[in-house]
Design an enzyme around this catalytic site. Structure first.
Site, PDB file in Angstrom:
ATOM      1  N   LYS A  52      -0.385  -5.866  41.459  1.00 23.03           N
ATOM      2  CA  LYS A  52       1.006  -5.549  41.805  1.00 23.03           C
ATOM      3  C   LYS A  52       1.957  -6.485  41.064  1.00 23.03           C
ATOM      4  O   LYS A  52       2.981  -6.061  40.541  1.00 23.03           O
ATOM      5  CB  LYS A  52       1.202  -5.645  43.326  1.00 23.03           C
ATOM      6  CG  LYS A  52       0.539  -4.472  44.046  1.00 23.03           C
ATOM      7  CD  LYS A  52       0.419  -4.643  45.548  1.00 23.03           C
ATOM      8  CE  LYS A  52      -0.493  -3.539  46.093  1.00 23.03           C
ATOM      9  NZ  LYS A  52      -0.786  -3.687  47.527  1.00 23.03           N
ATOM     10  N   GLN A  96       0.261  -7.597  52.213  1.00 26.83           N
ATOM     11  CA  GLN A  96      -1.044  -7.048  51.816  1.00 26.83           C
ATOM     12  C   GLN A  96      -1.961  -6.934  53.038  1.00 26.83           C
ATOM     13  O   GLN A  96      -2.151  -7.905  53.767  1.00 26.83           O
ATOM     14  CB  GLN A  96      -1.668  -7.953  50.731  1.00 26.83           C
ATOM     15  CG  GLN A  96      -2.966  -7.432  50.170  1.00 26.83           C
ATOM     16  CD  GLN A  96      -2.817  -6.093  49.432  1.00 26.83           C
ATOM     17  OE1 GLN A  96      -1.871  -5.882  48.677  1.00 26.83           O
ATOM     18  NE2 GLN A  96      -3.733  -5.181  49.679  1.00 26.83           N
ATOM     19  N   ASP A 119       6.104  -0.156  51.209  1.00 24.29           N
ATOM     20  CA  ASP A 119       4.800   0.483  51.429  1.00 24.29           C
ATOM     21  C   ASP A 119       4.945   1.784  52.227  1.00 24.29           C
ATOM     22  O   ASP A 119       4.017   2.593  52.259  1.00 24.29           O
ATOM     23  CB  ASP A 119       3.866  -0.472  52.201  1.00 24.29           C
ATOM     24  CG  ASP A 119       2.822  -1.134  51.312  1.00 24.29           C
ATOM     25  OD1 ASP A 119       2.544  -0.577  50.223  1.00 24.29           O
ATOM     26  OD2 ASP A 119       2.285  -2.177  51.704  1.00 24.29           O
TER      27      ASP A 119
END
Ligand code: NAD
Length: 282
Positions: A52, A96, A119
């Site tokens: 990322k 994460q 997300d």
């Protein structure tokens, strides 16, 4: 032989488009910033976080890395999120997953401000998707819509079967296909006669997490087959939830593993980051 849906090429194109957009935004004085939080040092998570960061760098997005020790408490993580929620120079926040067992993931996801939830996991983002309001969409399903559209595959009016009902793939996938006017069936581990159900699909999207489970008996001739799974087979080679060689004999279109859905997830995360600056700055 089927047509291959090339996720590597499509994601590269999306990243190029975003790079250009970000450079235009920079020229007008707007910087896109993503905060990435990792708790502990799970090796798979470290690889994902690293990828990322690399994608951000490539596109011109500033990334702030917060690498917290495994023993970080829930309150400490929540107060970091609170601080990032308030910071005007931070557009997107990504935590994460998975988190260590002592931290309640749902609580953490709910703490991220929905307008920074790149997300797309916040209950408000999911609710907005459900009722057709604007909001961030989970990256893997959003990437699959791009794969279909950019390959010229029509969705409206088609029979779509999604196998899998997870919160991050199956459910948002079904909602997105509905938004695109497909007729959608969601199948799962308790579905009876799965082969017959799957065989109805013009577009079959598989997210079961079982290596090579889907063989040609599940697939209508000429169908579009999208394989979300990622596994290592007995020879340590990457494979999906679909038995590619077998299904390729009957389907019309197929995504390979690797090089299909996988690269799209990061491209759509980058897209969400660019969106997170708000319409007036884009
Ligand atoms: P999950 O384990 O949360 O969900 C799997 C779903 O499949 C469940 O809803 C379950 O009901 C269903 N299922 C399980 N066994 C079944 C069976 N025998 N018949 C019918 N349905 C069955 O998994 P997930 O998070 O949705 O991920 C699915 C796969 O996609 C995994 O292989 C994962 O690694 C992969 N994945 C890939 C990406 C990517 O970027 N390419 C992103 C997320 C997940």
């Amino acid at each position: 032989m089927p047509q291959i849906i090339d996720g590597k090429a499509i994601s590269a194109r999306i990243k190029e488009e975003l790079k250009e957009k970000v450079s235009d935004m920079k020229a007008e004085g707007t910087q896109v910033t993503l905060a990435v939080i990792q708790v502990g040092n799970d090796p798979a998570s470290s690889v994902y976080v690293g990828n990322k960061k690399k994608a951000c760098e490539y596109i011109g997005i500033r990334s702030l890395a917060y690498e917290l020790p495994e023993e970080t408490g829930e309150d400490e993580l929540l107060s970091l999120i609170e601080e990032l929620n308030e910071r005007e120079d931070v557009n997107g926040i990504l935590v994460q997953l998975p988190l260590p067992v002592n931290i309640d993931e749902d609580k953490v996801i709910a703490a991220i401000r929905p307008d920074k939830d790149v997300d797309g996991f916040h209950p408000q983002s999911v609710g907005s998707l459900c009722i057709g309001q604007p909001g961030f969409v989970s990256c893997t399903p959003a990437g699959i819509i791009q794969l279909l559209k950019r390959s010229g595959i029509e969705i409206a009016g088609k029979e779509c079967v999604v196998i899998g009902r997870s919160n991050i793939v199956g459910k948002p996938m079904a909602l997105l296909m509905l938004r695109e006017n497909a007729t959608v069936t969601v199948a799962h581990s308790r579905t009876k006669n799965l082969k017959e159900v799957a065989k109805r699909a013009d577009i079959l999207i598989v997210a079961v997490g079982k290596p090579k489970m889907i063989t040609r008996e599940y697939v209508k001739e000429g169908a579009v087959v999208i394989d979300v799974g990622i596994h290592r087979d007995e020879h340590n080679k990457l494979c999906g939830d679909v038995d590619y060689e077998d299904v390729a004999e009957v389907c019309g279109w197929i995504t390979p593993v690797p090089g299909g859905v996988g690269p799209m997830t990061i491209a759509m995360l980058m897209n969400n980051c660019v969106e997170s600056v708000g319409p007036e700055a884009r």
